[in-house]
Design a protein around this motif. Structure first.
Motif, short mmCIF file in Angstrom:
data_model
loop_
_atom_site.label_atom_id
_atom_site.label_comp_id
_atom_site.label_asym_id
_atom_site.label_seq_id
_atom_site.Cartn_x
_atom_site.Cartn_y
_atom_site.Cartn_z
N ALA A 88 1.29 -16.44 -37.64
CA ALA A 88 2.39 -15.77 -36.96
C ALA A 88 2.77 -16.53 -35.69
O ALA A 88 1.91 -17.06 -35.00
CB ALA A 88 1.99 -14.34 -36.61
N GLU A 124 -6.07 -11.19 -34.96
CA GLU A 124 -6.60 -12.25 -35.81
C GLU A 124 -5.87 -12.29 -37.15
O GLU A 124 -5.61 -13.36 -37.69
CB GLU A 124 -8.11 -12.04 -36.02
N LEU A 125 -5.52 -11.12 -37.66
CA LEU A 125 -4.75 -11.07 -38.90
C LEU A 125 -3.45 -11.85 -38.75
O LEU A 125 -3.07 -12.66 -39.60
CB LEU A 125 -4.44 -9.61 -39.26
N PHE A 126 -2.76 -11.61 -37.62
CA PHE A 126 -1.50 -12.32 -37.38
C PHE A 126 -1.74 -13.82 -37.26
O PHE A 126 -0.97 -14.63 -37.75
CB PHE A 126 -0.82 -11.78 -36.11
N ARG A 127 -2.85 -14.19 -36.61
CA ARG A 127 -3.15 -15.62 -36.45
C ARG A 127 -3.43 -16.27 -37.79
O ARG A 127 -2.97 -17.38 -38.07
CB ARG A 127 -4.37 -15.77 -35.55
N ILE A 128 -4.21 -15.57 -38.62
CA ILE A 128 -4.57 -16.15 -39.92
C ILE A 128 -3.33 -16.40 -40.76
O ILE A 128 -3.27 -17.36 -41.52
CB ILE A 128 -5.57 -15.21 -40.65
N HIS A 129 -2.33 -15.55 -40.60
CA HIS A 129 -1.10 -15.75 -41.37
C HIS A 129 -0.06 -16.53 -40.57
O HIS A 129 1.14 -16.40 -40.82
CB HIS A 129 -0.57 -14.41 -41.87
N LEU A 168 -6.26 -7.04 -35.58
CA LEU A 168 -4.84 -7.23 -35.90
C LEU A 168 -4.33 -8.55 -35.34
O LEU A 168 -3.57 -9.26 -35.99
CB LEU A 168 -4.02 -6.05 -35.36
#
Ligand SMILES: Nc1ncnc2c1ncn2[C@@H]1O[C@H](COP(=O)(O)OP(=O)(O)OP(=O)(O)O)[C@@H](O)[C@H]1O
Ligand SMILES: [Mg+2]
Lengths: 258, 266
Positions: A162, A155-160, A153
């Motif tokens: 955040a 990493e998901l935020f980082r990829i987008h 999660l």
């Protein structure tokens, strides 16, 4: 609804049976062996005392409960803030964690007189004692929730792309909610104990008397039946607050479950 | 809508690795030997390789979550971090676990990347609706993740990844935890989404059949430190259907990939 009733019965009946059995033994022993009332009053005597001092007990429980809840509320605010600071930097956590443990290990009866000297004999000093003993579980549980976020999660935020604030508000804080609730549940009983201990040392002056005050008063006067009634009232108060916290925790956990 | 088959690989590759290698400083682990490869715009490339050979590391390099310790890796001529920063829809990632926020509804989860990228409310709502219809979960918009099966959760995860219309979709063993039926169904679904959206896909898997069914090209990696052991073209036409799995040519190709995998694992 019948399913609920059955679950409630399964939850309540066994401990109720134990309670009745204990009452029966208690009654038989005190009556049969002529135990003096000031040592152990029979259950009937305690019930009489509870009824006679009912209004007084209720007012005291209300006051003690209010102090405990205020202390708990302050602990939630302070605990979440401290946990937030802990979650931001490992150095902060390392530097201050031992002092957080201090809250857990300090004998509160030793601290209470100091609080009386500093804060005076008032409602807020009782709240302060309740707060001190109920703070630690909220800090540790919330810190755990803020830092144990799923790596995917993050990493998901980082990829987008955040921002730090988005990670905090949309990921870390929501992730910590069930942990904070568990902390509150653990702390709820402690807060009641803290409030009663606080009242041992500080009355509320003119504005009223809490359970701790009554316990000390009646204990000193050997009014054991009343003392027992006050002890039961204290236990009941702790139980009610704990049950309420558990209920909220369950509700939240059922929504937060993976 | 142009078919990705027509335009794939026609111009300069979108993703280019030039001697990209990764050595983790902690414990000095060499995860990836220097790699050189290109992936064309709109292509679908699978990566297979033995466990621990650096497949996830490679995807994390492409996502810009790691920087190569040697060589370069570029998306559209820029480092992935820059590509991501300049273009909100540069890439999306699908993990092995669905990785949904348990406190958000299905719709809320799909909306998350749009929120993070700062999309407006109305755009968000329309896009979420469209994505949920595309993966067949429109009626579950208000359900919570724990109320869904593993396959449905993975669909939500796909919908979330595609909500931002990424040019590059990275998938790290996304269907590894599903049963065979659910996996095959999601394979077909993923191909449908690919023809619909025309993104460039980099798909990591352990499953040779899945790799052959989905991709136009399969990169086989050797054991750690990962090198490219084989680069096998998958010539079947699109759109592909479930019937492809029964064809002898399909079985032959799977055998070829399997053999390359075995050789690389020695
Ligand atoms: N952050 C890290 N620090 C140190 N070593 C790492 C780190 N991440 C991965 N590695 C090591 O790098 C190697 C490659 O890991 P990676 O996760 O990329 O393999 P993989 O091919 O995805 O494996 P699997 O098929 O099991 O998912 C492994 O030996 C792993 O232990
Ligand atoms: Mg991996």
């Amino acid at each position: 609804m019948t399913g609920f009733a059955r679950r409630l019965a399964a939850l309540v009946l066994p401990p109720l049976a134990v309670f009745l059995a204990v009452l029966a033994v208690w009654h038989v022993v005190t009556v049969r062996f002529d135990v003096p009332e000031y040592v152990v009053p029979p259950p009937g005597g305690v019930l009489d005392a509870a009824v006679k001092s009912g209004a007084k007990l209720a007012r005291a429980a209300w006051l003690t409960g209010a102090a405990a809840l205020c202390g708990l509320a302050v602990s939630v605010v302070v605990g979440v803030l401290v946990a937030f600071a802990f979650s931001q930097a490992r150095l902060v956590r390392r530097a201050f964690y031992p002092y957080a443990i201090f809250l857990q290990t300090v004998p509160i009866v030793a601290i209470a007189p100091v609080i009386v000297i500093w804060v005076g004999q008032e409602f807020r000093s009782v709240v302060l004692v309740a707060h001190i003993v109920s703070l630690f579980p909220i800090i540790t549980n919330t810190t755990q929730g803020l830092t144990s976020v799923d790596r995917n999660l993050l990493e998901l935020f980082r990829i987008h792309n955040a921002s730090r604030l988005q990670v905090l508000l949309r990921l870390r804080f929501p992730n910590a909610v069930p942990n904070t609730m568990t902390g509150i549940k653990t702390s709820s009983g402690l807060a009641v104990i803290g409030a009663i201990v606080g009242e041992f040392f500080t009355g509320y002056g003119e504005s009223g008397q809490g359970l701790g005050f009554l316990i000390q008063l009646w204990g000193g006067q050997l009014r054991t039946a009343e003392l027992f009634a006050a002890i039961f009232a204290s236990t009941l108060l702790g139980l009610v607050i704990f049950a309420a916290a558990s209920l909220v925790e369950d509700l939240i956990a059922s929504r937060w479950r993976d | 809508m142009s078919s990705p088959t027509d335009n794939a690989g026609t111009d300069a590759p979108l993703i280019v690795a030039d001697g990209a290698a990764m050595t983790f400083p902690s414990g000095d682990v060499r995860a990836l030997a220097p790699l050189g490869f290109g992936v064309g715009r709109g292509d679908f490339v699978s990566i297979v390789g033995p466990s621990g050979c650096g497949k996830s590391t490679l995807l994390r390099l492409v996502a810009g979550l790691l920087r190569p310790t040697e060589g370069t890796l570029m998306i559209g001529g820029r480092p992935p971090q820059d590509a991501r920063r300049d273009d909100a829809n540069a890439l999306s990632f699908v993990f092995q676990q669905a990785a949904l926020l348990p406190w958000r509804t299905v719709a809320g989860n799909v909306a998350l990347p749009l929120e993070l990228e700062g999309a407006g409310r109305l755009d968000r709502r329309a896009r979420v609706k469209e994505m949920l219809e595309l993966v067949g979960l429109a009626e579950f918009a208000r359900a919570y993740p724990h109320q869904l099966s593993g396959g449905m959760q993975m669909r939500v995860s796909l919908a979330r990844a595609l909500a931002t219309r990424p040019s590059v979709l990275l998938l790290d063993e996304p269907f590894g935890a599903l049963d065979e039926i659910a996996r095959q169904r999601l394979n077909e679904e993923l191909l449908r989404l690919w023809s619909h959206d025309g993104f460039t896909a980099l798909f990591v898997t352990h499953n040779v059949y899945e790799a052959a069914f989905l991709s136009r090209r399969v990169i086989v990696m050797s054991k750690r430190p990962g090198r490219i052991a084989a680069d096998i073209a998958v010539p079947f036409d699109h759109p592909r259907t479930a019937a492809l799995r029964a064809e002898p040519e399909f079985a032959r190709l799977c055998g070829e990939i399997g053999a390359a995998l075995e050789k690389g694992s020695e």
